[in-house]
Design a protein around this motif. Structure first.
Motif, PDB file in Angstrom:
ATOM      1  N   THR A 131       6.981  -3.336  -9.456  1.00 12.23           N
ATOM      2  CA  THR A 131       7.566  -2.523  -8.390  1.00 12.23           C
ATOM      3  C   THR A 131       6.877  -1.168  -8.362  1.00 12.23           C
ATOM      4  OG1 THR A 131       9.295  -1.690  -9.846  1.00 12.23           O
ATOM      5  CG2 THR A 131       9.830  -3.658  -8.535  1.00 12.23           C
ATOM      6  N   ASP A 132       6.932  -0.544  -7.218  1.00  9.37           N
ATOM      7  CA  ASP A 132       6.300   0.757  -7.015  1.00  9.37           C
ATOM      8  C   ASP A 132       7.201   1.564  -6.086  1.00  9.37           C
ATOM      9  OD1 ASP A 132       3.678   2.461  -7.048  1.00  9.37           O
ATOM     10  OD2 ASP A 132       4.210   2.283  -4.916  1.00  9.37           O
ATOM     11  N   GLU A 133       7.375   2.843  -6.374  1.00 10.50           N
ATOM     12  CA  GLU A 133       8.285   3.675  -5.588  1.00 10.50           C
ATOM     13  C   GLU A 133       7.873   3.758  -4.123  1.00 10.50           C
ATOM     14  OE1 GLU A 133      11.264   5.776  -4.065  1.00 10.50           O
ATOM     15  OE2 GLU A 133      11.264   4.716  -5.970  1.00 10.50           O
ATOM     16  N   LYS A 134       6.573   3.841  -3.839  1.00 11.00           N
ATOM     17  CA  LYS A 134       6.129   3.936  -2.443  1.00 11.00           C
ATOM     18  C   LYS A 134       6.459   2.660  -1.669  1.00 11.00           C
ATOM     19  CE  LYS A 134       2.298   7.041  -3.423  1.00 11.00           C
ATOM     20  NZ  LYS A 134       0.851   7.166  -3.558  1.00 11.00           N
ATOM     21  N   VAL A 135       6.189   1.522  -2.291  1.00  8.06           N
ATOM     22  CA  VAL A 135       6.496   0.235  -1.652  1.00  8.06           C
ATOM     23  C   VAL A 135       7.997   0.084  -1.482  1.00  8.06           C
ATOM     24  CG1 VAL A 135       6.381  -2.278  -1.902  1.00  8.06           C
ATOM     25  CG2 VAL A 135       4.402  -0.873  -2.517  1.00  8.06           C
ATOM     26  N   GLU A 136       8.745   0.414  -2.510  1.00 12.16           N
ATOM     27  CA  GLU A 136      10.204   0.268  -2.464  1.00 12.16           C
ATOM     28  C   GLU A 136      10.833   1.189  -1.418  1.00 12.16           C
ATOM     29  OE1 GLU A 136      12.159  -2.123  -3.950  1.00 12.16           O
ATOM     30  OE2 GLU A 136      10.146  -2.892  -4.276  1.00 12.16           O
ATOM     31  N   ARG A 137      10.287   2.367  -1.238  1.00  4.02           N
ATOM     32  CA  ARG A 137      10.817   3.301  -0.241  1.00  4.02           C
ATOM     33  C   ARG A 137      10.662   2.713   1.168  1.00  4.02           C
ATOM     34  NH1 ARG A 137      12.719   8.300   0.404  1.00  4.02           N
ATOM     35  NH2 ARG A 137      12.687   8.702  -1.811  1.00  4.02           N
ATOM     36  N   VAL A 138       9.495   2.170   1.468  1.00  5.68           N
ATOM     37  CA  VAL A 138       9.271   1.551   2.783  1.00  5.68           C
ATOM     38  C   VAL A 138      10.168   0.327   2.933  1.00  5.68           C
ATOM     39  CG1 VAL A 138       7.574   0.449   4.298  1.00  5.68           C
ATOM     40  CG2 VAL A 138       6.902   2.405   2.907  1.00  5.68           C
ATOM     41  N   ARG A 139      10.276  -0.461   1.878  1.00  6.38           N
ATOM     42  CA  ARG A 139      11.105  -1.668   1.915  1.00  6.38           C
ATOM     43  C   ARG A 139      12.583  -1.328   2.130  1.00  6.38           C
ATOM     44  NH1 ARG A 139      13.735  -5.226  -0.984  1.00  6.38           N
ATOM     45  NH2 ARG A 139      13.791  -4.017  -2.895  1.00  6.38           N
ATOM     46  N   ALA A 197       4.373  -2.107   7.613  1.00  5.64           N
ATOM     47  CA  ALA A 197       4.182  -0.945   6.736  1.00  5.64           C
ATOM     48  C   ALA A 197       4.421  -1.323   5.276  1.00  5.64           C
ATOM     49  CB  ALA A 197       5.110   0.191   7.158  1.00  5.64           C
ATOM     50  N   THR A 198       5.389  -2.188   5.026  1.00  8.54           N
ATOM     51  CA  THR A 198       5.642  -2.651   3.662  1.00  8.54           C
ATOM     52  C   THR A 198       4.438  -3.434   3.148  1.00  8.54           C
ATOM     53  OG1 THR A 198       8.017  -2.779   4.106  1.00  8.54           O
ATOM     54  CG2 THR A 198       7.206  -3.998   2.186  1.00  8.54           C
ATOM     55  N   ALA A 199       3.930  -4.344   3.965  1.00  7.94           N
ATOM     56  CA  ALA A 199       2.756  -5.131   3.573  1.00  7.94           C
ATOM     57  C   ALA A 199       1.552  -4.222   3.336  1.00  7.94           C
ATOM     58  CB  ALA A 199       2.444  -6.168   4.635  1.00  7.94           C
ATOM     59  N   PHE A 200       1.373  -3.234   4.183  1.00 11.66           N
ATOM     60  CA  PHE A 200       0.267  -2.289   4.027  1.00 11.66           C
ATOM     61  C   PHE A 200       0.367  -1.550   2.693  1.00 11.66           C
ATOM     62  CE2 PHE A 200      -1.436   2.022   4.514  1.00 11.66           C
ATOM     63  CZ  PHE A 200      -2.767   1.729   4.815  1.00 11.66           C
ATOM     64  N   GLN A 201       1.562  -1.065   2.365  1.00 13.41           N
ATOM     65  CA  GLN A 201       1.766  -0.365   1.097  1.00 13.41           C
ATOM     66  C   GLN A 201       1.474  -1.297  -0.089  1.00 13.41           C
ATOM     67  OE1 GLN A 201       2.342   2.690   0.021  1.00 13.41           O
ATOM     68  NE2 GLN A 201       2.450   3.582   2.043  1.00 13.41           N
ATOM     69  N   ARG A 202       1.916  -2.534   0.016  1.00  7.09           N
ATOM     70  CA  ARG A 202       1.672  -3.488  -1.069  1.00  7.09           C
ATOM     71  C   ARG A 202       0.176  -3.720  -1.264  1.00  7.09           C
ATOM     72  NH1 ARG A 202       5.954  -5.780  -3.297  1.00  7.09           N
ATOM     73  NH2 ARG A 202       7.887  -6.040  -2.154  1.00  7.09           N
ATOM     74  N   LEU A 203      -0.548  -3.927  -0.165  1.00  3.59           N
ATOM     75  CA  LEU A 203      -1.976  -4.220  -0.260  1.00  3.59           C
ATOM     76  C   LEU A 203      -2.787  -3.008  -0.725  1.00  3.59           C
ATOM     77  CD1 LEU A 203      -2.458  -6.443   2.918  1.00  3.59           C
ATOM     78  CD2 LEU A 203      -2.557  -7.164   0.526  1.00  3.59           C
ATOM     79  N   THR A 204      -2.513  -1.837  -0.162  1.00  7.34           N
ATOM     80  CA  THR A 204      -3.301  -0.658  -0.536  1.00  7.34           C
ATOM     81  C   THR A 204      -3.040  -0.206  -1.963  1.00  7.34           C
ATOM     82  OG1 THR A 204      -1.674   0.835   0.445  1.00  7.34           O
ATOM     83  CG2 THR A 204      -3.546   0.218   1.819  1.00  7.34           C
ATOM     84  N   PRO A 246       9.433  12.011   2.268  1.00  2.00           N
ATOM     85  CA  PRO A 246      10.863  12.030   2.550  1.00  2.00           C
ATOM     86  C   PRO A 246      11.358  13.451   2.830  1.00  2.00           C
ATOM     87  CG  PRO A 246      10.541  11.921   0.191  1.00  2.00           C
ATOM     88  CD  PRO A 246       9.162  11.953   0.825  1.00  2.00           C
ATOM     89  N   LEU A 247      12.249  13.539   3.795  1.00  4.15           N
ATOM     90  CA  LEU A 247      12.894  14.817   4.095  1.00  4.15           C
ATOM     91  C   LEU A 247      14.126  14.948   3.194  1.00  4.15           C
ATOM     92  CD1 LEU A 247      12.766  14.806   8.002  1.00  4.15           C
ATOM     93  CD2 LEU A 247      11.241  15.992   6.430  1.00  4.15           C
ATOM     94  N   PRO A 248      14.503  16.178   2.865  1.00  2.00           N
ATOM     95  CA  PRO A 248      15.677  16.345   1.991  1.00  2.00           C
ATOM     96  C   PRO A 248      16.962  15.902   2.698  1.00  2.00           C
ATOM     97  CG  PRO A 248      14.925  18.476   2.817  1.00  2.00           C
ATOM     98  CD  PRO A 248      13.914  17.461   3.257  1.00  2.00           C
ATOM     99  N   GLN A 249      17.906  15.463   1.895  1.00  2.00           N
ATOM    100  CA  GLN A 249      19.220  15.130   2.451  1.00  2.00           C
ATOM    101  C   GLN A 249      19.854  16.421   2.932  1.00  2.00           C
ATOM    102  OE1 GLN A 249      20.263  12.485   3.440  1.00  2.00           O
ATOM    103  NE2 GLN A 249      20.302  10.845   1.965  1.00  2.00           N
ATOM    104  N   PRO A 250      20.639  16.442   3.961  1.00  4.17           N
ATOM    105  CA  PRO A 250      21.323  15.325   4.585  1.00  4.17           C
ATOM    106  C   PRO A 250      20.607  14.756   5.815  1.00  4.17           C
ATOM    107  CG  PRO A 250      22.314  17.316   5.398  1.00  4.17           C
ATOM    108  CD  PRO A 250      21.204  17.722   4.448  1.00  4.17           C
ATOM    109  N   ASN A 251      19.306  14.981   5.972  1.00  3.05           N
ATOM    110  CA  ASN A 251      18.587  14.483   7.144  1.00  3.05           C
ATOM    111  C   ASN A 251      18.788  12.987   7.363  1.00  3.05           C
ATOM    112  OD1 ASN A 251      16.731  16.611   8.474  1.00  3.05           O
ATOM    113  ND2 ASN A 251      16.554  17.007   6.280  1.00  3.05           N
ATOM    114  N   ARG A 252      18.496  12.209   6.330  1.00  3.07           N
ATOM    115  CA  ARG A 252      18.591  10.763   6.466  1.00  3.07           C
ATOM    116  C   ARG A 252      20.038  10.325   6.687  1.00  3.07           C
ATOM    117  NH1 ARG A 252      16.893   9.118   1.550  1.00  3.07           N
ATOM    118  NH2 ARG A 252      18.780   8.053   0.946  1.00  3.07           N
ATOM    119  N   ALA A 253      20.964  10.941   5.991  1.00  2.00           N
ATOM    120  CA  ALA A 253      22.383  10.582   6.133  1.00  2.00           C
ATOM    121  C   ALA A 253      22.883  10.896   7.541  1.00  2.00           C
ATOM    122  CB  ALA A 253      23.222  11.316   5.091  1.00  2.00           C
TER     123      ALA A 253
END
Length: 155
Positions: free
Chosen positions: A65-73, A33-40, A124-131
């Motif tokens: 750097t790009d926020e979408k790529v960094e988020r997946v990374r 998914a990271t590679a896909f984001q980088r390429l697209t 992204p879902l709002p916190q505290p979902n991820r936490a």
């Protein structure tokens, strides 16, 4: 050879192997998914990575750097930080002779938490979902470590 057969007959170990395969496959998907984001998005980490898109000085505009790529990374890095301890502690826990239903509960909660964590991170879902997803998975690994140390402590 009979020892290997005995290991293969261990239901808890086989359950662990199944759930470990699921989270490892998910973790492998995250690198794709990271590679896909980088390429697209034509966002590269190194100048040599963008050789097919540009030449010379023009390559510099694709190395950023790009926020979408960094988020997946970051989601992938979080997987590495949490799945690796789960694999080690889970394997030892599985070999310590726990009750199958308790072990399955640990494995299922961990896998569900990691999948939900990825969804919460990428949507992204709002916190505290991820936490909450992070702490559920982390808590499972700590619970297995505690049970392992409590039942098989040889310090």
């Amino acid at each position: 050879m009979s020892e290997l057969k005995q290991l293969m007959d261990n239901e808890v170990l086989m359950a662990f192997a199944s759930y470990a395969t699921i989270v490892l496959t998910k973790m492998m998907f995250m690198s794709s998914a990271t590679a896909f984001q980088r390429l697209t998005n034509k966002i590269f980490a190194n100048p040599e990575d963008c050789a097919s898109f540009c030449k010379g000085e023009n390559a510099k505009k694709f190395v950023r750097t790009d926020e979408k790529v960094e988020r997946v990374r970051r989601a992938h890095l979080n997987d590495i930080e949490n799945i690796v301890p789960f694999l080690g502690i889970g394997l030892l826990y599985s070999l310590s002779g726990p009750d199958l239903s308790t072990a399955l509960m640990h494995f299922r909660i961990f896998v569900g938490a990691r999948i939900y964590h990825t969804i919460a991170y990428l949507t992204p879902l709002p916190q505290p979902n991820r936490a909450l997803a992070f702490f559920a998975g982390y808590g499972v690994t700590l619970s297995m470590a505690y049970r392992l140390l409590k039942s098989r402590l040889y310090l």
